[in-house]
Design a protein around this motif. Structure first.
Motif, mmCIF file in Angstrom:
data_model
loop_
_atom_site.group_PDB
_atom_site.id
_atom_site.type_symbol
_atom_site.label_atom_id
_atom_site.label_comp_id
_atom_site.label_asym_id
_atom_site.label_seq_id
_atom_site.Cartn_x
_atom_site.Cartn_y
_atom_site.Cartn_z
ATOM 1 N N ARG A 52 -10.523 -0.923 1.357
ATOM 2 C CA ARG A 52 -9.220 -0.265 1.229
ATOM 3 C C ARG A 52 -9.352 1.173 1.701
ATOM 4 N N GLN A 53 -8.206 1.845 1.799
ATOM 5 C CA GLN A 53 -8.209 3.249 2.205
ATOM 6 C C GLN A 53 -8.955 4.079 1.168
ATOM 7 N N ALA A 54 -9.848 4.948 1.628
ATOM 8 C CA ALA A 54 -10.732 5.668 0.713
ATOM 9 C C ALA A 54 -9.968 6.591 -0.224
ATOM 10 N N VAL A 55 -8.978 7.309 0.296
ATOM 11 C CA VAL A 55 -8.185 8.227 -0.528
ATOM 12 C C VAL A 55 -6.724 7.826 -0.379
ATOM 13 N N LEU A 56 -6.147 7.330 -1.454
ATOM 14 C CA LEU A 56 -4.770 6.835 -1.402
ATOM 15 C C LEU A 56 -4.121 6.980 -2.770
ATOM 16 N N TRP A 57 -2.980 7.658 -2.780
ATOM 17 C CA TRP A 57 -2.179 7.740 -3.997
ATOM 18 C C TRP A 57 -1.132 6.640 -3.895
ATOM 19 N N ASP A 58 -1.449 5.503 -4.468
ATOM 20 C CA ASP A 58 -0.594 4.324 -4.365
ATOM 21 C C ASP A 58 0.528 4.427 -5.395
ATOM 22 N N LEU A 59 1.673 4.945 -4.959
ATOM 23 C CA LEU A 59 2.785 5.149 -5.882
ATOM 24 C C LEU A 59 3.355 3.823 -6.377
ATOM 25 N N ALA A 60 3.384 2.819 -5.507
ATOM 26 C CA ALA A 60 3.945 1.525 -5.900
ATOM 27 C C ALA A 60 3.140 0.891 -7.023
ATOM 28 N N GLU A 61 1.816 1.038 -6.961
ATOM 29 C CA GLU A 61 0.942 0.446 -7.972
ATOM 30 C C GLU A 61 0.546 1.436 -9.062
ATOM 31 N N SER A 62 1.016 2.686 -8.936
ATOM 32 C CA SER A 62 0.678 3.740 -9.908
ATOM 33 C C SER A 62 -0.835 3.900 -10.046
ATOM 34 N N LYS A 63 -1.511 3.961 -8.906
ATOM 35 C CA LYS A 63 -2.961 4.130 -8.898
ATOM 36 C C LYS A 63 -3.342 5.178 -7.857
ATOM 37 N N PHE A 64 -4.374 5.942 -8.163
ATOM 38 C CA PHE A 64 -4.894 6.937 -7.236
ATOM 39 C C PHE A 64 -6.337 6.576 -6.929
ATOM 40 N N HIS A 65 -6.579 6.164 -5.684
ATOM 41 C CA HIS A 65 -7.927 5.796 -5.248
ATOM 42 C C HIS A 65 -8.569 6.990 -4.556
ATOM 43 N N ILE A 66 -9.760 7.335 -4.973
ATOM 44 C CA ILE A 66 -10.529 8.355 -4.279
ATOM 45 C C ILE A 66 -11.956 7.843 -4.159
ATOM 46 N N THR B 10 -9.997 12.359 6.562
ATOM 47 C CA THR B 10 -10.226 11.601 5.330
ATOM 48 C C THR B 10 -9.265 10.435 5.188
ATOM 49 N N VAL B 11 -8.030 10.621 5.628
ATOM 50 C CA VAL B 11 -7.012 9.594 5.436
ATOM 51 C C VAL B 11 -7.351 8.302 6.182
ATOM 52 N N TRP B 12 -8.215 8.381 7.206
ATOM 53 C CA TRP B 12 -8.555 7.198 8.000
ATOM 54 C C TRP B 12 -9.819 6.496 7.506
ATOM 55 N N LEU B 13 -10.479 7.051 6.505
ATOM 56 C CA LEU B 13 -11.706 6.442 6.003
ATOM 57 C C LEU B 13 -11.390 5.238 5.127
ATOM 58 N N PRO C 61 -0.409 3.431 2.870
ATOM 59 C CA PRO C 61 -1.556 3.137 3.741
ATOM 60 C C PRO C 61 -1.308 3.565 5.183
ATOM 61 N N ILE C 62 -2.206 4.388 5.712
ATOM 62 C CA ILE C 62 -1.978 5.077 6.976
ATOM 63 C C ILE C 62 -1.941 4.141 8.173
#
Length: 478
Positions: A72-86, A64-67, A189-190
């Motif tokens: 953008r990355q499909a599943v990413l907990w962006d701590l710097a931007e305080s956003k969780f993308h799923i 999943t981490v490579w999708l 980002p992986i």
């Protein structure tokens, strides 16, 4: 349900083994650096289910981490931007209440599963168990089967032992590094992370966390193994509180199995005064925590059903019915009938379904635009028209994946006038701070502090909106 109705969980202390006792999981001598249990390989229905489930979870975790999704990355907990993308959804700190709800649902799901079938989570889907099985497989292909590993452990150090141990630890470290990299890749980002790692340009913070989770995987799955389940996991400590007489747990049928003892295949157990258990110890040899299920339900049992597969294979060879060790309830073992549907389980499932429905509704109704209002520190001021006005800063977040146009307004704003920029256009995920002022158009306020409701609505879809409240302060006497 009274405590007397709960199944007691016993801690059975195993006698430390120094020599290789036939049938017992072989532990190393005291002081050895190789002190984990050597289990025997086996096949069976539950092993197939467990490995299939673990394979799916590994594919989900590492894949999943490579999708990518929408550039953008499909599943990413962006701590710097305080956003969780799923995938197509983006969650913000304001949505973290949904994460709390999800964790509560997971807890109730675990409770319901435990009441129904014991520790199936531990045996089939727990990361500690799943990674341990993979590490044990690496051990098997590098050092051989159980007896070969025992001999290798006792053998003096030489080229063969060094090569096999080096191969095993190389595989362990490779899996550990990939696990650490993948886990950190859900927060950073992986792709750039992997490139920086393998080109030795990775930053200090990212490197620390990759090494931390690499070490955690290597130590927990390679060295601690069953110690995590037996001494560190709190779930084992309170499982008996959730068990009742109808909980399906891995159990040994004492009435059928005793008296146990070896015999030839053609010997009829009843004529020899024996039960169906031939005391082959295979159920102990395959157990990853080294317990004997025939001693009864124990805290160390993780419910992996390895002993069921092992025992069923022996029953087949002896032409005995399967199920000497099986998923069974205490009530059934005492001659009664298991009650699968019972008030406690129905209650857990009902609450679980209600919470899932509420979470689904909250996700569907989640406003895709966010509005927060911060009032200026000053109480009020008089503008050029002689009106009392208050100053506010509105924080607007576009939670969608498309550019959106919005209109700002006051809800029930009779006697007040919103001044400033009221038409906004925000890029996907954009956050803007909008300074505005609100002027009082009446001569005298009805109160020195009144509630104001600010509203931001989508220009094309007015039903998509968000409302935030603040206070308007004005002097009673001018």
């Amino acid at each position: 349900m009274t405590m007397s109705e709960q199944i007691p969980v016993r801690t059975v202390e195993a006698t430390p083994t120094i020599k290789s006792v036939p049938g017992r999981p072989m532990k190393a001598k005291a002081g050895s650096t190789d002190n984990h249990i050597h289990t025997r390989s086996f096949t069976g229905l539950f092993r197939t289910l467990r490995m299939s489930g673990a394979g799916f979870l590994f594919l989900l975790f590492f894949g999943t981490v490579w999708l990518n999704w929408g550039g953008r990355q499909a599943v990413l907990w962006d701590l710097a931007e305080s956003k969780f993308h799923i995938f197509g959804a983006t969650f913000w700190p304001q949505d973290f209440i949904l994460l709390s709800a999800l964790l509560i649902i997971a807890a109730f799901g675990l409770f319901a599963i435990t009441v129904f079938a014991g520790r199936v989570w531990c045996g089939y889907t727990c990361p500690q168990s799943s990674w341990t099985w993979i590490f044990m497989w690496c051990e098997k292909i590098t050092e051989g089967e159980r007896n070969q590993r025992i001999k290798l452990q006792a053998a003096p150090w030489g080229l063969n032992k060094l090569a096999r141990r080096a191969a095993k630890h190389t595989l362990w470290l490779t899996i550990s590094v990939m696990t650490g990299l993948t886990f950190v890749g859900y927060f950073t980002p992986i792709r750039p992370l992997a490139e920086e790692l393998f080109t030795l340009q990775i930053g200090g913070v990212s490197l620390f966390w990759v090494l931390f989770f690499t070490a955690a995987t290597y130590i927990n799955a390679g060295w601690l193994r069953e110690a995590v389940c037996m001494h560190m996991c709190p779930y084992a400590r309170f499982q008996s509180v959730m068990f009742d007489k109808d909980t399906l747990a891995i159990s040994y049928d004492v009435a059928r199995g005793e008296n146990r003892g070896p015999r030839k295949r053609e010997v009829k157990p009843a004529e020899a005064g024996l039960g169906d258990c031939i005391d082959c110890q295979l159920c102990v040899q395959v157990c990853p925590t080294g317990i004997d299920i025939r001693d009864g339900l124990q805290m160390e049992c993780i419910g992996c059903a390895a002993c069921i597969d092992a025992c069923d294979s022996i029953m087949d060879k002896m032409n005995y019915p399967r199920g000497l060790i099986r998923y069974s309830s205490e009530r059934e073992l005492q001659g009664g009938k298991t009650h699968l549907l019972r008030p406690r389980l129905i209650g857990y499932v009902a609450v679980l379904l209600v919470m899932i429905g509420a979470l689904a509704l909250a996700l569907v109704e989640r406003p895709m635009v966010s509005l927060d209002v911060t009032k200026d520190r000053g109480l009020f001021r008089e503008n050029g028209q002689g009106q009392i006005e208050n100053i506010y800063t509105l924080k607007v977040i576009n939670k969608t994946q498309q550019r959106q146009d919005y209109n700002l307004s006051l809800v029930d704003g009779d006697g007040f006038q919103l001044q400033g920029k009221t038409e906004l256009s925000l890029a996907p995920g954009e956050i803007v701070d909008v300074p505005v002022s609100v002027a009082m158009t009446t001569e005298r306020p009805s109160s020195s502090s009144q509630t104001l409701s600010f509203k931001i609505a989508d220009s094309d879809e007015p039903e998509v909106y968000s409302v935030a409240k603040s206070r308007f302060v004005a002097p009673m006497n001018r």
